[in-house]
Design an enzyme around this catalytic site. Structure first.
Site, short mmCIF file in Angstrom:
data_model
loop_
_atom_site.label_atom_id
_atom_site.label_comp_id
_atom_site.label_asym_id
_atom_site.label_seq_id
_atom_site.Cartn_x
_atom_site.Cartn_y
_atom_site.Cartn_z
N LYS A 1 0.62 -0.74 -0.01
CA LYS A 1 0.12 -0.39 -0.28
C LYS A 1 0.72 1.16 -0.07
CE LYS A 1 -4.63 -1.91 1.66
NZ LYS A 1 -5.79 -1.79 2.38
N ARG B 1 -3.27 -9.95 5.36
CA ARG B 1 -4.24 -10.09 3.66
C ARG B 1 -3.32 -9.66 2.85
NH1 ARG B 1 -7.30 -6.83 0.79
NH2 ARG B 1 -8.55 -7.90 -0.27
#
Length: 275
Positions: free
Chosen positions: A221, A255
Site C-alpha cells: 500500500k 491479507r
C-alpha cells in the site's frame, strides 16, 4: 479462538494468511492480471501451495477514487470465479470481498465461506441479515464514506479511540442479529493519511481489547511505497517489515498479495514469539 468456515474450524489464534485475488481491471497493484479462468486457477493454486488459508476474491476496486462498479458487473466478475475455485479446489476457503449483500449472497450460494466487507454493513443495510442467515464469518473493516470519497474524510480528534468506538458499535449491531464469528480490520489506507496509518499501526495492540481476531492489510500500500518513494512493485520488503510489526501487535490474519513471503514471516515470527 476459532471461526467456522463451512463446517471447518479454523484456529485464528495462530496467525493465518489471506491471499488477495482481485478480478478487476483497476486494482492498484494486480489489476487486470487475472482475466480468464486459467489465470485465476493458476493464481489460486500457487497461493494455496504457498500456504494461504483463505482466498479473498474481489470484483470492486476499493483503492482511493476508484471508479464505481455496477452491481451487475461485480456479480459477473466474482460469481463465476468463486464457483470455479470451489469446483477445482474444494479444500480452499474462499472469502468474498464485497459491501453488497446480493453479491455476497450469490457468492455464498456458490460456496464462499467468508464475507469481507470494507463498510462493516454501512453501505448496504441488508448485509448483516445475509451474513446472519448464512452464519458465516464476517470481516468488518473501518472506513468512512466510500472508495470515491474516503480520501477527503481523514479528520479525527482521536484516531484510534474513534475507530475502536466504531467497532464497538458495529460489533454490537452484528451480535444483535446473531452473527457469531466476527473479525475486525482497522482499514489501513481507508479514510486515513499516511501518517495516520502509521499511528494506527503504532497502537494496533489496543485492538486486542475487542477480544476478536483482527486482520491487517498493508500489502504494497501507499503507506509503504510513498514513504520509501518507490513503486508498489518494489514494496514487498516494506510489506514484510510492516507485517512483522503487525504480528507483534497481535494481528491474526495477514491479507497479502505475496503469500509465500507472508507465510515465511509468520513462521520466523513464531520461532521468536513462542515461549
Amino acid at each position: 479462538m476459532t471461526i467456522n468456515c463451512n463446517g471447518q474450524l479454523i484456529d485464528v489464534s495462530i496467525p493465518k494468511v489471506m491471499g488477495i485475488l482481485n478480478v478487476t481491471p483497476d486494482s492498484f497493484f494486480d489489476g487486470g492480471r487475472y482475466t480468464n479462468d486459467r489465470e485465476v486457477l493458476l493464481r489460486v493454486e500457487q497461493m494455496l501451495t504457498d500456504g494461504a488459508t483463505f482466498i479473498d476474491v474481489g470484483g470492486y476496486s476499493s483503492k482511493p477514487n476508484a471508479a464505481a462498479v455496477s452491481v451487475q458487473e461485480e456479480k459477473a466478475r466474482t460469481i463465476p470465479v468463486v464457483a470455479s475455485i470451489v469446483q477445482h479446489f474444494p479444500e480452499a476457503i474462499v472469502s468474498i470481498d464485497t459491501f453488497r449483500s446480493d453479491v455476497a449472497q450469490l457468492c455464498l450460494d456458490q460456496g464462499a465461506a467468508i464475507v469481507n466487507d470494507i463498510s462493516a454493513g454501512l453501505l448496504d443495510p441488508l448485509m448483516f441479515k445475509i451474513v446472519a442467515n448464512y452464519q458465516v464469518p464476517y470481516i468488518m473493516m473501518h472506513m468512512k464514506g466510500t472508495p470515491q470519497s474516503m480520501s477527503t474524510l481523514t479528520q479525527y480528534d482521536d484516531l484510534v479511540k474513534e475507530i475502536l468506538l466504531y467497532f464497538s458499535e458495529r460489533i454490537a449491531a452484528a451480535r444483535s442479529l446473531g452473527i457469531s464469528d466476527l473479525i475486525v480490520d482497522p482499514g489501513f489506507g481507508f479514510a486515513k493519511t499516511i501518517d495516520q496509518n502509521f499511528e494506527l499501526l503504532r497502537h494496533l495492540d489496543l485492538f486486542k481489547s475487542l477480544e476478536l481476531p483482527f486482520l491487517v492489510g498493508v500489502s504494497r500500500k501507499s503507506m509503504i511505497h510513498k514513504t520509501l518513494q518507490i513503486s508498489p512493485e518494489e514494496a514487498l520488503n516494506g510489506t514484510t517489515v510492516l507485517n512483522t510489526l503487525a504480528l507483534e501487535k497481535g494481528a491474526t490474519i495477514l491479507r497479502v498479495h505475496d503469500v509465500k513471503e507472508a507465510v515465511e514471516t509468520i513462521k520466523l515470527w513464531e520461532k521468536v514469539s513462542i515461549q
